[in-house]
Design an enzyme around this catalytic site. Structure first.
Site, PDB file in Angstrom:
ATOM      1  N   TYR A   1       7.536   5.030   5.133  1.00 46.16           N
ATOM      2  CA  TYR A   1       8.749   4.225   5.188  1.00 46.16           C
ATOM      3  C   TYR A   1       9.553   4.571   6.444  1.00 46.16           C
ATOM      4  O   TYR A   1      10.143   3.688   7.070  1.00 46.16           O
ATOM      5  CB  TYR A   1       9.588   4.452   3.929  1.00 46.16           C
TER       6      TYR A   1
ATOM      7  N   ASN B   1       8.712  -7.808  -1.248  1.00 40.50           N
ATOM      8  CA  ASN B   1       7.632  -8.606  -0.677  1.00 40.50           C
ATOM      9  C   ASN B   1       7.004  -9.477  -1.761  1.00 40.50           C
ATOM     10  O   ASN B   1       6.605  -8.986  -2.810  1.00 40.50           O
ATOM     11  CB  ASN B   1       6.579  -7.669  -0.066  1.00 40.50           C
TER      12      ASN B   1
ATOM     13  N   CYS C   1       2.036  -4.408   1.689  1.00 31.33           N
ATOM     14  CA  CYS C   1       3.014  -3.374   1.336  1.00 31.33           C
ATOM     15  C   CYS C   1       2.339  -2.171   0.682  1.00 31.33           C
ATOM     16  O   CYS C   1       2.932  -1.088   0.615  1.00 31.33           O
ATOM     17  CB  CYS C   1       4.096  -3.955   0.433  1.00 31.33           C
TER      18      CYS C   1
ATOM     19  N   GLU D   1      -9.999  -0.029   1.337  1.00 32.88           N
ATOM     20  CA  GLU D   1      -9.828  -0.219   2.776  1.00 32.88           C
ATOM     21  C   GLU D   1     -10.194   1.014   3.606  1.00 32.88           C
ATOM     22  O   GLU D   1     -10.030   0.994   4.826  1.00 32.88           O
ATOM     23  CB  GLU D   1      -8.374  -0.620   3.081  1.00 32.88           C
TER      24      GLU D   1
END
Length: 349
Positions: free
Chosen positions: A285, A308, A316, A343
């Site tokens: 953040y 979001n 996010c 990912e």
């Protein structure tokens, strides 16, 4: 995706039928030889008779058979009667399926009502009415002929159409003269169903259907776009479905479907910075706050991150605490961990 969760956590998720864990683990029942999803509606076995697996494949290899009630091998976890009803509605949105029609099909109207409220946030009758009205809006936008659209959609009068429209969308049809509509589709994924919304310009909503803020997000979308929100589909939603399938299969790293995300100038700066986080990487953040030129706005960045409306596509989930811990995630931390693990590049983040 072979991440093993703590046994106590999986047991609690199963006992509570927590939908946020769907796809994250499966459980085998030793006394029956069957394996299930965490949300299986079948009677719960004794904990001593249960063993847990990270994947459906692992359960199969261990010799378990898939449950016929929750169908753990299928992304489409809808019961057959629900799939048939939805197919009938899409085939002819102007048709009306009454409670009597449901009983004639040997389907309990109460069961249908509860299922649609839980899965789509509205009753079956509200769903079909909204779907019918979205078709009218599309036709009005195409040819501007209100009379033709109203009567072709099964309404016997303009007043009946106006009443139904106001009941579904909170405003009379004259308030939406340009025929714009935010179309909603429900997409099946390994992490459970997602609700996606799109305008003519692009995707404006993607949320897990069990998220507590979903109802508020739908209301926000209707307010931001000043347009009705109704079931339907368009080219953007069809493209999104294909891209999400490739993403979860590990063969897509960048989405190409257009996005529409109105917000305050600060929110848009944060969301654009989220879009800049590469696949396989994370940011804190604090790093996001610095990147947007406001290093003291860490808490505000967290709030914008939480607001979001387009999960996964505006990633996010790639924002974590400065110490490397997951932080928060509206869809649930286990889903966040799943997405980050999916990912991973060369085994690392």
């Amino acid at each position: 995706m072979d991440t093993v969760l703590p046994t106590a956590e999986m047991q609690q998720a199963y006992l509570e039928r927590d939908a946020s864990y769907d796809g994250l683990f499966f459980l085998g029942v030793r006394t029956t030889g069957i394996f299930c999803r965490p949300t299986c509606p079948a009677r719960k076995p004794l904990p001593k008779n249960v063993e847990y697996f990270p994947t459906a494949r692992a359960a199969l290899v261990a010799g378990y058979r898939p449950c016929k009630r929750c169908r753990p091998l299928e992304l489409d976890d809808r019961p057959p009667w629900a799939a048939t009803l939805l197919d009938d509605v899409e085939r002819d949105p102007s048709s009306r399926i009454t409670d009597g029609d449901l009983r004639a099909r040997r389907i309990d109207p109460g069961t249908v009502r509860r299922y649609f409220l839980r899965r789509y946030g509205m009753t079956f009758q509200a769903f079909t009415r909204a779907r019918r009205l979205s078709g009218i809006l599309s036709q009005i936008r195409e040819d501007g002929a209100l009379d033709t659209a109203v009567f072709a959609s099964g309404y016997e009068s303009h007043s009946g159409f106006r009443d139904a429209f106001s009941r579904s969308f909170g405003k009379p049809p004259g308030r939406y003269r340009d025929g714009k509509c935010v179309l909603l589709s429900w997409l099946r994924t390994p992490l459970g169903p997602l609700v996606a919304g799109a305008t003519d310009e692009g995707i404006c909503l993607l949320e897990f259907t069990d998220r507590r803020m979903l109802e508020a997000q739908l209301a926000t979308v209707q307010r931001l776009f000043d347009a009705p929100v109704a079931p339907g589909s368009n080219e953007h939603l069809e493209s999104l479905q294909g891209e999400l399938a490739k993403y979860f299969a590990g063969s897509l790293r960048a989405f190409s479907v257009p996005l529409v995300y109105p917000g305050t100038p600060f929110q848009r700066r944060v969301w654009k910075e989220l879009l800049a986080i590469p696949y396989g990487e994370t940011r804190s953040y604090e790093q996001i706050a610095i990147a947007i030129g406001d290093p003291t706005a860490v808490r505000a960045v967290g709030r914008a991150n939480g607001l979001n409306r387009i999960a996964i596509l505006i990633p996010c989930h790639r924002v974590v605490n400065k110490n490397g811990e997951l932080g928060g995630y509206g869809g649930g931390l286990r889903r966040k961990q799943y997405l980050l693990s999916l990912e991973r590049v060369d085994g690392t983040l």
